[in-house]
Design an enzyme around this catalytic site. Structure first.
Site, PDB file in Angstrom:
ATOM      1  N   CYS A 202      11.899  10.911   9.195  1.00  0.00           N
ATOM      2  CA  CYS A 202      11.549  10.354  10.503  1.00  0.00           C
ATOM      3  C   CYS A 202      12.707  10.432  11.482  1.00  0.00           C
ATOM      4  CB  CYS A 202      11.056   8.914  10.366  1.00  0.00           C
ATOM      5  SG  CYS A 202      12.172   7.828   9.452  1.00  0.00           S
TER       6      CYS A 202
ATOM      7  N   LYS B 106       0.865  -1.179   0.000  1.00  0.00           N
ATOM      8  CA  LYS B 106       0.000   0.000   0.000  1.00  0.00           C
ATOM      9  C   LYS B 106       0.905   1.233   0.000  1.00  0.00           C
ATOM     10  CE  LYS B 106      -1.784   2.815   2.894  1.00  0.00           C
ATOM     11  NZ  LYS B 106      -1.864   4.026   2.030  1.00  0.00           N
TER      12      LYS B 106
ATOM     13  N   GLY C  71       5.890   4.711   9.364  1.00  0.00           N
ATOM     14  CA  GLY C  71       4.920   5.786   9.504  1.00  0.00           C
ATOM     15  C   GLY C  71       4.856   6.250  10.949  1.00  0.00           C
ATOM     16  N   SER C  72       3.704   6.763  11.333  1.00  0.00           N
ATOM     17  CA  SER C  72       3.565   7.363  12.657  1.00  0.00           C
ATOM     18  C   SER C  72       3.454   6.310  13.747  1.00  0.00           C
ATOM     19  CB  SER C  72       2.330   8.263  12.691  1.00  0.00           C
ATOM     20  OG  SER C  72       1.146   7.478  12.698  1.00  0.00           O
ATOM     21  N   THR C  73       3.792   6.711  14.958  1.00  0.00           N
ATOM     22  CA  THR C  73       3.668   5.817  16.096  1.00  0.00           C
ATOM     23  C   THR C  73       2.214   5.461  16.365  1.00  0.00           C
ATOM     24  OG1 THR C  73       5.707   6.610  17.117  1.00  0.00           O
ATOM     25  CG2 THR C  73       4.077   5.636  18.594  1.00  0.00           C
TER      26      THR C  73
ATOM     27  N   GLU D 111       8.567   0.615  11.832  1.00  0.00           N
ATOM     28  CA  GLU D 111       9.465   1.759  11.996  1.00  0.00           C
ATOM     29  C   GLU D 111       8.574   2.975  12.140  1.00  0.00           C
ATOM     30  OE1 GLU D 111      10.976   5.121  11.127  1.00  0.00           O
ATOM     31  OE2 GLU D 111      11.725   4.292   9.235  1.00  0.00           O
TER      32      GLU D 111
ATOM     33  N   GLU E  76       6.954  15.157  16.742  1.00  0.00           N
ATOM     34  CA  GLU E  76       7.532  15.098  15.396  1.00  0.00           C
ATOM     35  C   GLU E  76       6.781  16.082  14.500  1.00  0.00           C
ATOM     36  OE1 GLU E  76       9.216  11.479  12.697  1.00  0.00           O
ATOM     37  OE2 GLU E  76       7.175  11.262  13.426  1.00  0.00           O
TER      38      GLU E  76
END
Length: 496
Positions: A301, A190, A243-245, A266, A399
């Protein structure tokens, strides 16, 4: 040959876009029939219609991947066969490097200078790295009792889901897809809706390279739909994500509620860059700090956007840092002379700008703090340096994912380490010192997956990349990435 600004614009004008998914080696419309306008953030102009996939598309792609894996034409082929096909794919990527670079630049605004000289050729080289690595990855025959033989083999897991962010659409895709298919798996990707075209084009190149249909499938769609469907899918054996946490945590829930699929995540970062007064070259440290904060528009990141400087050299460092930030002045991404490009969208730029305005109210903006309009787009922000904000300000803790750096002084080594580690993340960190003892001591104390000494954000094909704490788990790059996509099988033969 390096192209001029006019040549890149002409190449961009002639680029073909196809926003349809690739399933089982075939371009096809999404089941929903819906499309989304894809806008070039640097101009605001619509460049394509991207199909909006749904759970049915995910089912179709996973089924195609499962058929390809079970057929064995790829998964059970000798590593020499896979090696040759992956090397051919790398050759094709190099032959089409300008197109791959243009797709990323036009999709998300990164400078063509970087996408054409670093991202596209580097991605091709990484396929070549894993093509060669799999022939050197040995199985084991451990010691067993007399009358028995045990073989320990590395086996591919099956169907791998891959979810890719928009800041490095091709490069991070390659970090995951190259080791996954090199190991014999079939993959469903994706890509980000903001930047899907390099992934879609790569799937076509894979077919031309002789990689069997269904080994690499690409589904476009929103994370809330396609990403969730992949996270919950019972026939995806493993999911790799950058991507994001917040999304990484949600994927853990989906995996637990479905088939307990394996995950390599990650996630977010808020990396520190610690500059000690005994560093050998303060001006170089400032230049590298600017790179670590503003490269790729700050949409990195592992960006070293928290800069901690020993008080005795703080003011001098700030002067150098301010001057170095000028090298990252934004401009048209298709102009090779631009310092940086546009942010991924005007909406994302709004969020970054809000963070700058909040910092202006509580601290001091010593450089930048300007939002520019270029080619009719307001997705451009000058590299911004902020000082004097409280330690709990969001510039230290959240972030921002834009060209914003916060700088603060420290007085002791202990304070520097404590402040560097005062974050829920642990992706990367940097430190500058002329003392070998301090380099060893402080790097050991910093909680980060990669600690760069006397440089920033160092990585390479041969070294693993990933984080601690809420930056996730699992590693990209190096031969260790193959561990994400394989597992050991023991075959014990009792013969006596």
């Amino acid at each position: 040959m390096t192209r001029t600004y006019e040549e890149w614009k002409a190449a961009a004008a002639g680029l073909a876009f196809d926003g349809r998914p690739v399933i089982g080696g075939v371009r096809m419309d999404s089941r929903s029939g819906r499309t989304v306008e894809k806008v070039n953030p640097a101009t605001g102009q619509v460049i394509s219609q991207v199909h909006e996939g749904n759970a049915e598309d995910v089912d179709a792609a996973v089924s195609a991947a499962r058929r390809a894996f079970d057929a064995g034409e790829w998964s059970r082929a000798g590593v020499s066969f896979r090696r040759e096909r992956l090397l051919e794919l790398a050759n094709l990527m190099e032959a089409h490097a300008d197109e791959l670079a243009l797709y990323d630049t036009l999709d998300m605004g990164k400078p063509i200078r970087e996408s054409s000289s670093i991202d596209a050729p580097g991605s091709a080289a990484l396929f070549r790295f894993y093509a060669e690595a799999i022939e050197k990855h040995e199985d084991l025959i451990p010691v067993t009792a007399p009358g028995s033989t045990a073989m320990v083999t590395r086996e591919p897991l099956g169907v791998i889901g891959v979810i890719v962010p928009w800041n490095y659409p091709l490069e991070i895709l390659t970090w995951k897809v190259a080791p996954a298919i090199a190991a014999g798996n079939a993959v469903v990707v994706k890509p980000p809706m903001e930047a899907p075209h390099s992934a879609l084009f790569l799937a076509e190149l894979a077919m031309k390279a002789g990689i069997p249909a269904g080994v690499l499938n690409v589904i476009t769609g929103r994370g809330s739909v396609v990403g969730e469907a992949m996270g919950r899918h019972g026939d995806i054996d493993m999911l790799a994500f950058t991507g994001s946490t917040g999304v990484a945590k949600q994927l853990q829930v989906y995996a637990g509620e479905s088939n307990m699929k394996r995950l390599a995540l990650e996630a977010g970062g808020k990396s520190s860059n610690v500059v000690f007064a005994d560093c050998d070259d303060l001006e170089l440290a400032a230049e590298k700090a600017a790179f670590g904060s503003f490269y790729n528009q700050g949409e990195v990141c592992s960006a070293n956007s928290r800069v901690l400087v020993e008080r005795s050299v703080y003011e001098k460092f700030l002067g150098y840092f301010h001057e170095a930030s000028r090298n990252f002045t934004p401009g048209d991404p298709l102009d090779p002379e631009s310092g940086t490009g546009s942010l991924v969208s005007a909406a994302h730029a709004d969020g970054v700008w809000a963070a700058i305005e909040g910092a202006r109210a509580q601290g001091t903006v010593v450089a930048g703090g300007v939002r520019s309009e270029i080619n009719g787009s307001r997705a451009f922000i000058e590299p911004t340096i902020v000082t004097d904000v409280p330690a709990d300000h969001e510039l230290h803790t959240r972030e921002i994912f834009g060209p914003v750096a916060v700088v603060a002084p420290f007085d002791t080594e202990e304070e520097a380490v404590r402040r560097a580690n005062e974050t829920p993340f642990g992706l990367a960190a940097s430190l500058w010192t002329g003392s070998l003892a301090r380099a060893h001591r402080v790097s050991q104390l910093l909680t980060a997956g990669t600690v760069s000494v006397n440089t920033v954000d160092a990585l390479g094909f041969t070294t693993p990349f990933g984080g601690f704490k809420q930056s996730g788990f699992g590693r990209d790059l190096s031969v260790h990435a193959l561990d994400n996509y394989t597992d050991f099988k023991t075959t014990w033969i009792q013969w006596g």
